[in-house]
Design an enzyme around this catalytic site. Sequence first.
Site, PDB file in Angstrom:
ATOM      1  N   GLU A   1      81.304  43.670  47.595  1.00  0.00           N
ATOM      2  CA  GLU A   1      79.856  43.711  47.869  1.00  0.00           C
ATOM      3  C   GLU A   1      79.105  44.679  46.957  1.00  0.00           C
ATOM      4  OE1 GLU A   1      80.712  42.442  52.497  1.00  0.00           O
ATOM      5  OE2 GLU A   1      80.378  44.541  51.974  1.00  0.00           O
TER       6      GLU A   1
ATOM      7  N   ASP B   1      85.924  48.111  55.485  1.00  0.00           N
ATOM      8  CA  ASP B   1      84.869  48.403  56.445  1.00  0.00           C
ATOM      9  C   ASP B   1      85.402  49.421  57.439  1.00  0.00           C
ATOM     10  OD1 ASP B   1      83.271  46.476  55.320  1.00  0.00           O
ATOM     11  OD2 ASP B   1      83.302  45.122  57.044  1.00  0.00           O
TER      12      ASP B   1
ATOM     13  N   HIS C   1      81.294  51.490  54.882  1.00  0.00           N
ATOM     14  CA  HIS C   1      82.521  51.334  54.109  1.00  0.00           C
ATOM     15  C   HIS C   1      83.231  52.676  53.931  1.00  0.00           C
ATOM     16  CE1 HIS C   1      80.676  47.552  52.008  1.00  0.00           C
ATOM     17  NE2 HIS C   1      81.316  47.230  53.122  1.00  0.00           N
TER      18      HIS C   1
END
Length: 587
Positions: A334, A358, A525
């Site tokens: 991401e 995550d 994260h």
Amino acid sequence: MTSSLPRIGVRPIIDGRRRGVRESLEEQTMAMARRTAALLSAKLRHPGGEAVECVIADTTIAGMAEAAACEAKFAGANVGATVSVTPCWCYGSETIDMDPLRPKAIWGFNGTERPGAVYLAAALAAHNQKGLPAFSIYGRDVQDAGASAIPADVEEKLLRFGRAALAVAHIRGKSYLSVGNVSMGIAGSIVNHDFFESWLGMRVQTVDMTEVRRRLDNGIYDKAELDRSLAWADKHFRYGVDRNAKPRSADDKRRILRESLIMTMAIRDMMHGNPKLVDAGWAEEALGFNAIVGGFQGQRQWTDQYPNADVAEALLNSSFDWNGLREPIILATENDSLNGVTMLFGHLLTNKAQIFADVRTYWSADAVKRVTGHQLEGHAASGLLHLINSGAAALDGACATKDAAGKPTMKPHWELTDADAAASLAATDWCPGVEEYFRGGGFSSHFLTPGGVPFTMARLNLVKGLGPVLQLAEGWSVELPEAAHKTLEARTDSSWPTTWFAPRLTGKGPFRDAYSVMAAWGANHGALAHGHVGADFIALASLLRIPVSMHNVDEAAVYRPSAWAAFGMDAEGQDYRACQTYGPLYG
């Protein structure tokens, strides 16, 4: 990537008074320099596996003329950090390393015959007065003048400084490759050029994701390598659960696998370059962008139509691929550049692959008991964190590699064997991407990290008005009974990689319990580095002028430049005030 590997310069400092004093110290001082260089070369490696080279000044350094000669030698030898060593009194401000960007340390020998400690104090005072922070190295126990052994506490500081200083040198002058832009509003993917330039000495190269599409559509990749990668995947990939209500056809899955492997090659080539593209007529593309770390946006503009980058992210971050064992290529999911930089820190400090995750869920012991019937205990007695990436993580994170005692571990790529790589692949299954998330399909890497592995969870955050701050939490992976794991995993996604993590608790502040760690974490994260390496992260952060906002590292292991002690008596306050005063290293 371009540029040669950084070296460590060793500066033997001496009392310049002739007619007896200097002459009596020459051999002892140069021997001290040679021992230091030998230690650093023997015990430090670059992340590619190469032994670290040290450069020793041609002569001992007694004053400015010899200091200048040493600097001239170092300037031509790509010296990225220096260690000054001395067994005696010397002239402080006349002999110190004055390069404002180069990490530096001073080892003052603890012996009674000559006052090495006095020089150390005088030289550090000069460094601090001039705004050139340096690390102090001074053995706890007095040694005899002729001692040839480096004490364990001195060795620990030399190596900790060396790891952190080389990380700074490796990063400087490289680039972050941002493939795409902001992913789903995630703050870390709002790539901050000033942070990279001012704190890390890096550039940012931004490339639209259409560049990946262009390379796919125009065949800008090594066709023979694609054939090898497909044959390798056919041999080693195991396929897992397909959670989609309407699974894709075998032909469509084959197309997605092929595109996923081309994406892997294309992103690698964009980061590092690939000379084989020259022969195919793509000389510009063959150069790459000199990237030491990168990120791929993916969601949603890409993944709503094209296969996700889970295969690319998982394989690039691993210590092997179809070409064999190799250094991990750090790529952030991401396009979370801040987690990517955190992974880069961990990689440079440990030389190992890093796990992107995550920080998904805090599970209390009561909640686990209610949902699964299992009672958490040991490290996880106060609860645990579910660390799980949305489909991609380095396959090394399966910890299928074993140490000498037969326990699961992670290793640098040069210590791995082909059997280790095969074990990691066997511990991973590839699940078709869940099309609620990934409309263009893809394959997610799915594994479970075994319990008892020491990890350091880390995260870099940007705070307006403050700048970058670093968070750390040392702890262990946790193994749950299979039924309990499957029950909890299914509540999130049973096709993604999982590490159950229990931080080491101190009973204070954000480490009162596992819930407090989750509550204090600064973003969605985090990155996992193998081992309890928080002290190395702290040393590196101080070199880059990044304060550490949260850690559970033993106070005795915290190691920063000596100037930090002048900023008060509370260690965390010292860190913030020193970083604010000195400002970003390249700013």
